[in-house]
Design a protein around this motif. Structure first.
Motif, short mmCIF file in Angstrom:
data_model
loop_
_atom_site.label_atom_id
_atom_site.label_comp_id
_atom_site.label_asym_id
_atom_site.label_seq_id
_atom_site.Cartn_x
_atom_site.Cartn_y
_atom_site.Cartn_z
N VAL A 174 -2.03 0.49 -11.10
CA VAL A 174 -1.42 -0.26 -10.00
C VAL A 174 -2.13 -1.61 -9.88
O VAL A 174 -3.32 -1.74 -10.22
N THR A 175 -1.38 -2.61 -9.43
CA THR A 175 -1.96 -3.94 -9.23
C THR A 175 -2.63 -3.97 -7.86
O THR A 175 -1.96 -3.66 -6.86
N THR A 181 -1.52 -5.40 0.04
CA THR A 181 -0.37 -5.91 0.81
C THR A 181 0.25 -4.81 1.66
O THR A 181 0.53 -5.00 2.85
N ARG A 182 0.38 -3.63 1.06
CA ARG A 182 1.01 -2.52 1.80
C ARG A 182 0.10 -2.05 2.94
O ARG A 182 0.55 -1.79 4.05
N PHE A 183 -1.21 -1.98 2.68
CA PHE A 183 -2.14 -1.54 3.74
C PHE A 183 -2.04 -2.48 4.93
O PHE A 183 -1.96 -2.05 6.08
N LYS A 184 -1.99 -3.79 4.64
CA LYS A 184 -1.98 -4.77 5.73
C LYS A 184 -0.62 -4.76 6.44
O LYS A 184 -0.55 -4.65 7.66
N HIS A 185 0.45 -4.80 5.66
CA HIS A 185 1.79 -4.94 6.24
C HIS A 185 2.15 -3.76 7.13
O HIS A 185 2.81 -3.90 8.16
N TYR A 186 1.69 -2.55 6.75
CA TYR A 186 2.07 -1.36 7.53
C TYR A 186 0.90 -0.78 8.31
O TYR A 186 0.98 0.33 8.82
N LEU A 188 -1.83 0.63 7.33
CA LEU A 188 -2.03 2.00 6.84
C LEU A 188 -3.47 2.44 7.00
O LEU A 188 -4.39 1.63 6.86
N ASP A 189 -3.64 3.74 7.27
CA ASP A 189 -4.98 4.32 7.17
C ASP A 189 -5.17 4.85 5.75
O ASP A 189 -6.19 4.67 5.12
N TRP A 190 -4.10 5.51 5.26
CA TRP A 190 -4.17 6.10 3.92
C TRP A 190 -2.94 5.75 3.10
O TRP A 190 -1.86 5.46 3.65
N PRO A 199 -6.80 10.49 -11.20
CA PRO A 199 -7.12 11.02 -9.86
C PRO A 199 -8.42 10.42 -9.32
O PRO A 199 -9.42 10.35 -10.05
N ALA A 200 -8.38 10.01 -8.06
CA ALA A 200 -9.59 9.44 -7.44
C ALA A 200 -9.27 9.14 -5.98
O ALA A 200 -8.09 9.08 -5.61
N ILE A 201 -10.36 8.97 -5.19
CA ILE A 201 -10.19 8.48 -3.81
C ILE A 201 -10.83 7.10 -3.76
O ILE A 201 -12.03 6.97 -3.98
N HIS A 202 -10.01 6.07 -3.54
CA HIS A 202 -10.50 4.69 -3.53
C HIS A 202 -10.58 4.18 -2.10
O HIS A 202 -9.83 4.62 -1.23
N HIS A 203 -11.52 3.24 -1.86
CA HIS A 203 -11.60 2.56 -0.56
C HIS A 203 -11.29 1.08 -0.80
O HIS A 203 -12.19 0.32 -1.12
N PRO A 204 -10.00 0.70 -0.68
CA PRO A 204 -9.64 -0.68 -1.03
C PRO A 204 -10.38 -1.74 -0.21
O PRO A 204 -10.61 -2.84 -0.68
N PHE A 205 -10.76 -1.37 1.03
CA PHE A 205 -11.52 -2.31 1.85
C PHE A 205 -12.86 -1.64 2.11
O PHE A 205 -12.97 -0.76 2.96
N ASN A 206 -13.87 -2.03 1.35
CA ASN A 206 -15.13 -1.28 1.36
C ASN A 206 -15.69 -1.03 2.74
O ASN A 206 -16.39 -0.07 2.96
N ASP A 207 -15.31 -1.92 3.69
CA ASP A 207 -16.03 -1.83 4.98
C ASP A 207 -15.48 -0.76 5.90
O ASP A 207 -16.00 -0.51 6.96
N ASN A 208 -14.35 -0.08 5.48
CA ASN A 208 -13.86 0.89 6.49
C ASN A 208 -13.30 2.15 5.85
O ASN A 208 -13.40 2.35 4.64
#
Ligand SMILES: O=C(CCCCNC(=O)Nc1ccc(S(=O)(=O)N2CCN(c3cc(Cl)cc(C(F)(F)F)c3)CC2)cc1)NO
Ligand SMILES: [Mn+2]
Length: 239
Positions: A174-175, A181-186, A188-190, A199-208
């Motif tokens: 995924v880009t 963009t999707r996290f911000k626009h909606y 999103l928490d997850w 398979p993995a659990i990523h934290h796109p915004f390290n601070d939260n």
């Protein structure tokens, strides 16, 4: 209070062992769930609800029993089984959800999608995707005789397998800006998706605490995301 998420099982008559793994999962785990979400590529190939295979009928029976026992089951189609229709979902007792569905998952604003739509660097694939998601193209294809559809499928599977081997790894992922963009626009928490088979659990915004959870494929072992009000557990994945 537990919900299960699976994707990229790529079930087919050629891999009865993977079908058995799915049936074991349904029988041994899914009956206790609040809900089961299947986020695409449940099947390796799908050329219409009117084609019955041993696999499609076995899967439908198992899911029908599960949903009739009171466990709701939701389906989002993938890049392989995008032609799965309402008719087959009805046979399974499944509810079809559109790509990029947002649910409240035990209080978390969560987007569910297969994930191929976010692989924007794979331009040839995105072109193919736009074409086959046109209603009139689907109408035409589904009105071809079964044998013709099967022949086209065999040819496309062969060259998609060869073609994907040559593609570099990063375009098959995924880009990142598609994710943020999707996290911000909606707000999103997850986000939970499959498709990349990483398979993995990523934290796109390290601070939260915002998380992007990627489901694994079922080629080697079953990969199930188990979510409760307290936490998320991705089995069989190197976290
Ligand atoms: O896979 C990955 C990695 C990314 C890989 C992306 N590549 C990929 O997905 N390829 C692919 C997907 C499905 C199949 S198929 O055999 O099931 N089948 C082929 C014919 N289909 C069709 C439908 C319509 Cl409406 C119209 C046509 C038309 F017009 F072309 F004839 C054909 C229906 C579906 C074959 C190959 N990650 O998971
Ligand atoms: Mn996929």
């Amino acid at each position: 209070t537990v919900s299960y998420f699976i994707a990229d099982l790529h079930l087919s008559d050629e891999r009865p062992d993977m079908v058995r793994a799915f049936l074991r999962f349904v029988q041994e785990q899914a009956y206790q769930a609040d809900a089961l979400y299947i986020l695409g590529d449940l099947f390796e190939v799908w050329v219409g609800d009117d084609l019955r295979t041993t696999t499609s009928q076995t899967v439908a029976q198992a899911l029908k029993k599960l949903t009739q026992s009171g466990v709701p089951c939701y389906f989002i189609c993938g890049n392989r089984d995008f032609l799965v229709g309402k008719r087959y979902c009805k046979q399974c007792g499944m509810t079809m959800l559109p790509d990029e569905t947002i649910i409240n998952l035990y209080g978390r604003q969560t987007m569910l999608l297969h994930g191929d739509i976010m692989c924007t660097l794979d331009e040839s694939y995105q072109k193919f995707r736009r074409m086959v998601h046109r209603r009139w193209v689907q109408w035409l294809f589904l009105h071809l005789p079964k044998r013709a559809r099967a022949n086209i499928a065999n040819r496309m599977r062969a060259n998609s397998k060869r073609y994907n081997q040559s593609k570099s790894d990063n375009i098959m992922d995924v880009t990142p800006e598609q994710v943020t963009t999707r996290f911000k626009h909606y707000q999103l928490d997850w986000m939970i998706h499959g498709h990349t088979h990483r398979p993995a659990i990523h934290h796109p915004f390290n601070d939260n605490s915002q998380q992007r959870i990627v489901l694994g494929d079922w080629y080697e072992h079953s990969s199930v995301l188990t979510v409760t009000p307290e936490h998320a557990d991705l089995s069989g994945a190197q976290l």
